[in-house]
Design a protein around this motif. Structure first.
Motif, PDB file in Angstrom:
ATOM      1  N   ASP A  13       0.857  -1.185   0.000  1.00 44.56           N
ATOM      2  CA  ASP A  13       0.000   0.000   0.000  1.00 44.56           C
ATOM      3  C   ASP A  13       0.892   1.234   0.000  1.00 44.56           C
ATOM      4  OD1 ASP A  13      -1.660   2.144   0.526  1.00 44.56           O
ATOM      5  OD2 ASP A  13      -2.300   1.447   2.503  1.00 44.56           O
ATOM      6  N   PRO A  14       0.945   1.997  -1.095  1.00 43.98           N
ATOM      7  CA  PRO A  14       1.847   3.144  -1.152  1.00 43.98           C
ATOM      8  C   PRO A  14       1.540   4.223  -0.129  1.00 43.98           C
ATOM      9  CG  PRO A  14       0.328   3.169  -3.024  1.00 43.98           C
ATOM     10  CD  PRO A  14       0.174   1.836  -2.350  1.00 43.98           C
ATOM     11  N   GLN A  44      -3.390   2.804  -4.223  1.00 55.31           N
ATOM     12  CA  GLN A  44      -4.425   3.184  -3.266  1.00 55.31           C
ATOM     13  C   GLN A  44      -3.918   4.278  -2.345  1.00 55.31           C
ATOM     14  OE1 GLN A  44      -5.262   0.484   0.167  1.00 55.31           O
ATOM     15  NE2 GLN A  44      -3.874  -0.944  -0.868  1.00 55.31           N
ATOM     16  N   ASN A  45      -4.878   4.927  -1.710  1.00 60.41           N
ATOM     17  CA  ASN A  45      -4.595   5.875  -0.632  1.00 60.41           C
ATOM     18  C   ASN A  45      -5.814   5.898   0.276  1.00 60.41           C
ATOM     19  OD1 ASN A  45      -6.468   7.502  -1.988  1.00 60.41           O
ATOM     20  ND2 ASN A  45      -4.876   8.707  -2.996  1.00 60.41           N
ATOM     21  N   VAL A  49      -8.996   2.290  -3.426  1.00 62.67           N
ATOM     22  CA  VAL A  49      -8.103   1.524  -4.293  1.00 62.67           C
ATOM     23  C   VAL A  49      -8.515   1.760  -5.737  1.00 62.67           C
ATOM     24  CG1 VAL A  49      -7.246  -0.778  -4.889  1.00 62.67           C
ATOM     25  CG2 VAL A  49      -7.851  -0.257  -2.522  1.00 62.67           C
ATOM     26  N   THR A  50      -7.555   2.096  -6.587  1.00 60.27           N
ATOM     27  CA  THR A  50      -7.871   2.334  -7.999  1.00 60.27           C
ATOM     28  C   THR A  50      -7.273   1.290  -8.922  1.00 60.27           C
ATOM     29  OG1 THR A  50      -5.985   3.854  -8.177  1.00 60.27           O
ATOM     30  CG2 THR A  50      -8.136   4.817  -7.675  1.00 60.27           C
ATOM     31  N   GLY A  51      -6.488   0.377  -8.375  1.00 63.05           N
ATOM     32  CA  GLY A  51      -5.940  -0.689  -9.210  1.00 63.05           C
ATOM     33  C   GLY A  51      -4.868  -1.473  -8.488  1.00 63.05           C
ATOM     34  N   GLY A 251      -9.383  10.933   2.985  1.00 66.16           N
ATOM     35  CA  GLY A 251     -10.480   9.972   3.077  1.00 66.16           C
ATOM     36  C   GLY A 251     -10.457   9.217   4.382  1.00 66.16           C
ATOM     37  N   ARG A 252     -10.594   7.892   4.282  1.00 64.88           N
ATOM     38  CA  ARG A 252     -10.569   7.026   5.458  1.00 64.88           C
ATOM     39  C   ARG A 252      -9.111   6.806   5.853  1.00 64.88           C
ATOM     40  NH1 ARG A 252     -14.502   3.718   7.485  1.00 64.88           N
ATOM     41  NH2 ARG A 252     -15.784   4.020   5.622  1.00 64.88           N
TER      42      ARG A 252
END
Length: 274
Positions: A13-14, A44-45, A49-51, A251-252
């Motif tokens: 997870d970056p 993701q952040n 998650v986008t991919g 965000g979360r």
């Protein structure tokens, strides 16, 4: 000097809130030496998650060989496994090296709803990895996916945990964070059911809670704690990390894995106050 060693087999997870980054922080908080075998690189952040792109099974296997043939882990945490081929590789390597204290967090869907496990891989996870686990830690949606049962009440949680234990013969910690008005977790072992009551903490910053809990349990097992005590210590740690009130991201946000570790600035202020 030696430290207890823990291996995380998971995705990256970056943003640092989940996956191997969360695992390493948690292991460090427990005084363990953390190691990793990366299964996938996610994009993701805190907003979602986008991919993701899975690594090849061969590369995952080679990472496991590198760890087990040099610094043998006292415990293993498995998170995102991505696909059937990677699951089969992980299972084969864990058997080959007779890995102990395996904690499986069956990561299937991200908090934002993004699928992190290919459809055909779910059955491989049930058949290949669950029977090897010293403990699996599904949340309620994952418990529903693994058992085919609806879980909205404590009674339904009991039925699902018992079903999963009977299916695999391995202990199950069904996390109750999705139960209305409660954060009680249910451990099912050969002894039957044991509930771990927990207060519901009102915060939007819960990114990586599943990764954090499972790696905390693995760390406690590596330190030699029995399973029931390991679960209690890990749940206590996660409660503290959630309660710390870390505010990061749009965000979360993530929990505060380092809430037990004094910051240098705080230590400096304390020394000036003396």
């Amino acid at each position: 000097m030696k430290r207890s060693t823990v291996l995380s087999i998971a995705g990256s997870d970056p943003s640092g809130g989940a996956g191997i980054q969360a695992d390493l922080k948690t292991m460090t908080a427990f005084g363990c030496y953390g190691m990793t075998a990366i299964t996938a690189v996610t994009v993701q952040n805190t907003t979602g998650v986008t991919g993701f792109q899975a690594l090849s099974p061969e590369l995952v296997g080679a990472q496991l060989d590198a760890v087990f043939t040099d610094i043998r882990p006292d415990a293993v945490k498995i998170g995102m496994a991505a696909n059937e081929a990677i699951i089969q590789t992980i299972a084969a390597k864990l058997k080959e090296y007779d890995a102990q204290n395996i904690v499986l967090d069956p990561v299937m869907v991200s908090t934002s709803g993004h699928s992190l496990l290919e459809p055909k891989a779910a059955e491989a996870l049930i058949q290949e990895l669950l029977p090897l686990a010293s403990l699996s830690t599904p949340n309620l949606p994952e418990g529903e996916a693994l058992t085919g049962l609806s879980i909205a009440t404590k009674e339904q949680a009991m039925e699902a945990a018992r079903s999963l234990f009977q299916k695999t013969g391995r202990p199950v910690l069904l996390k109750g964070g999705h139960l209305a008005g409660a954060a009680d977790d249910l451990l099912w072992t050969e002894k039957g059911a044991k509930w771990y009551p927990g207060k519901l903490i009102k915060t939007k910053n819960s990114h990586g809670t599943g990764c954090t809990l499972s790696s905390a349990i693995a760390s406690c097992l590596a330190l030699g704690l029995p399973l029931e005590e390991a679960v209690l210590e890990a749940k206590t740690y996660l409660t503290g990390a959630l309660s710390a009130g870390l505010e990061l991201g749009r965000g979360r946000g993530p929990v505060d894995h380092c809430f037990r570790i004094p910051s240098p600035a705080a230590a400096e202020r304390s020394s000036h106050d003396c």
